[in-house]
Design a protein around this motif. Structure first.
Motif, PDB file in Angstrom:
ATOM      1  N   ALA A  37       3.591   2.422   6.526  1.00  0.00           N
ATOM      2  CA  ALA A  37       2.943   3.725   6.420  1.00  0.00           C
ATOM      3  C   ALA A  37       3.920   4.860   6.690  1.00  0.00           C
ATOM      4  CB  ALA A  37       1.776   3.805   7.408  1.00  0.00           C
TER       5      ALA A  37
ATOM      6  N   CYS B  27       0.792  -1.226   0.000  1.00  0.00           N
ATOM      7  CA  CYS B  27       0.000   0.000   0.000  1.00  0.00           C
ATOM      8  C   CYS B  27       0.827   1.279   0.000  1.00  0.00           C
ATOM      9  CB  CYS B  27      -0.923   0.022   1.218  1.00  0.00           C
ATOM     10  SG  CYS B  27      -2.127  -1.318   1.258  1.00  0.00           S
ATOM     11  N   CYS B  28       2.111   1.191   0.331  1.00  0.00           N
ATOM     12  CA  CYS B  28       2.912   2.406   0.514  1.00  0.00           C
ATOM     13  C   CYS B  28       4.313   2.241  -0.063  1.00  0.00           C
ATOM     14  CB  CYS B  28       3.004   2.780   1.986  1.00  0.00           C
ATOM     15  SG  CYS B  28       1.410   2.985   2.809  1.00  0.00           S
TER      16      CYS B  28
ATOM     17  N   VAL C  43      -3.784   6.149   6.277  1.00  0.00           N
ATOM     18  CA  VAL C  43      -3.546   4.767   5.840  1.00  0.00           C
ATOM     19  C   VAL C  43      -4.425   3.801   6.630  1.00  0.00           C
ATOM     20  CG1 VAL C  43      -1.849   2.885   5.831  1.00  0.00           C
ATOM     21  CG2 VAL C  43      -1.213   5.149   4.964  1.00  0.00           C
TER      22      VAL C  43
ATOM     23  N   ALA D 173       1.506  -2.552   4.557  1.00  0.00           N
ATOM     24  CA  ALA D 173       1.693  -1.105   4.515  1.00  0.00           C
ATOM     25  C   ALA D 173       2.795  -0.683   5.475  1.00  0.00           C
ATOM     26  CB  ALA D 173       0.400  -0.386   4.859  1.00  0.00           C
TER      27      ALA D 173
END
Length: 326
Positions: free
Chosen positions: A238, A199-200, A246, A236
């Motif tokens: 984050a 995700c990041c 997030v 993730a």
């Protein structure tokens, strides 16, 4: 209960205040001396830049996110949804940008006099008064007060024109978040079941974790693609100023399919942050803690090299939400 005693329903604002003072006056770790210093410091410092050890620039925009600049270092925060940001008062977003920046740089700012430069007069006034008539600003002011008390910094704010605010660019997505260049070195310890989505990651995806066919970045933020996260195994790392957005996005995806959606997230251990209270420090936490790394751990690699990033300035948590989290 004696029927003659009237029942009083406490408002959300009262609960915020009670929680604040419960933390401050805890007999195990009372911060009362810090309160006294923090509040007296507010009254004794005039808004004269020459009297401050550090200047912190912050800004927010409704169309993208928030930005902070400290001694040339830039961090970004993407709002979890454009709709929520558009609905929020700009003063709330501006103050949140300051709170997140202080949270991120709290160790650097410890025991210093800090001048926050902001281009929103309402946020400036709220910081200098330590209070606001706007209900949405009060929980954020409490976050800022707790940070000041715990880390001993004295904070004042002053207005700066938008064109002279270096935080304007990151708040509009025109500056890079260097945290996206970090790679977590112990990913394999927590990669079960195998992650499908990073995700990041960096924009090019060069540092996406092994096995992730889909990744998101600052250029293509996960916050704008919730539907692509539903039913997937997510990872993730984050960026610290973006932790709340997030986690909000991951929880939104998990709620759409709590059986199949599972996420493992790397976050800083920030007990005073609003997202920590919302998701971890609660009677029934949404995220479980898988592991805790102490302050000083070296668990990040810089970019795609073998060079380790500097030691962490605060403890790091690996947390998880999903059917196998509990």
């Amino acid at each position: 209960m004696d029927p003659r005693i009237p029942k009083i329903t406490l408002t959300e604002g009262v609960w915020w205040d009670l929680q604040f003072w419960a933390q401050v006056l805890s007999t195990n770790d009372s911060k009362w001396l810090g309160v006294r210093k923090h509040m007296l410091g507010r009254k004794q410092i005039d808004v004269d830049p020459t009297q401050f050890a550090t200047e912190l620039f912050t800004d927010a925009s409704k169309t993208y996110g928030a930005g902070g600049v400290l001694k040339g270092e830039v961090y970004l925060l993407l709002w979890p949804s454009h709709a929520a940001a558009e609905a929020a008062h700009i003063g709330t977003l501006e103050l949140k940008a300051l709170s997140l920046s202080l949270q991120h740089w709290k160790h650097d700012l410890a025991q210093q006099t800090v001048l926050a430069r902001m281009d929103n007069v309402q946020a400036v006034a709220a910081v200098n008064k330590g209070a606001s008539r706007v209900p949405a600003l009060r929980p954020i002011l409490l976050e800022i007060a707790l940070l000041g008390i715990e880390f001993g910094f004295e904070l004042k704010a002053t207005h700066v024109k938008g064109e002279n605010n270096p935080a304007d660019a990151p708040s509009r997505g025109k500056a890079k978040n260097v945290s996206s260049d970090w790679t977590f070195t112990e990913f394999s310890r927590f990669n079960s079941p195998p992650a499908e989505v990073d995700c990041c990651a960096a924009e090019s995806g060069y540092n996406k974790q092994p096995g992730c066919q889909l990744w998101f970045s600052m250029a293509r933020p996960m916050q704008q693609h919730v539907e692509e996260l539903v039913g997937k195994v997510l990872w993730a790392n984050a960026p610290f100023p973006q932790v709340e957005s997030v986690l909000d996005t991951i929880v939104a995806a998990w709620k759409l399919d709590p059986i199949k959606t599972l996420a493992t997230v790397l976050v800083p251990e920030w007990p005073t942050a609003s997202w920590y209270r919302k998701y971890i420090r609660r009677k029934r936490p949404l995220f479980s803690i898988l592991h805790r790394y102490p302050e000083g751990a070296r668990i990040f690699r810089w970019k795609d090299s073998t060079v380790l990033a500097p030691p962490c300035r605060f403890p790091i948590l690996i947390i998880r939400i999903g059917s196998r989290a509990h």
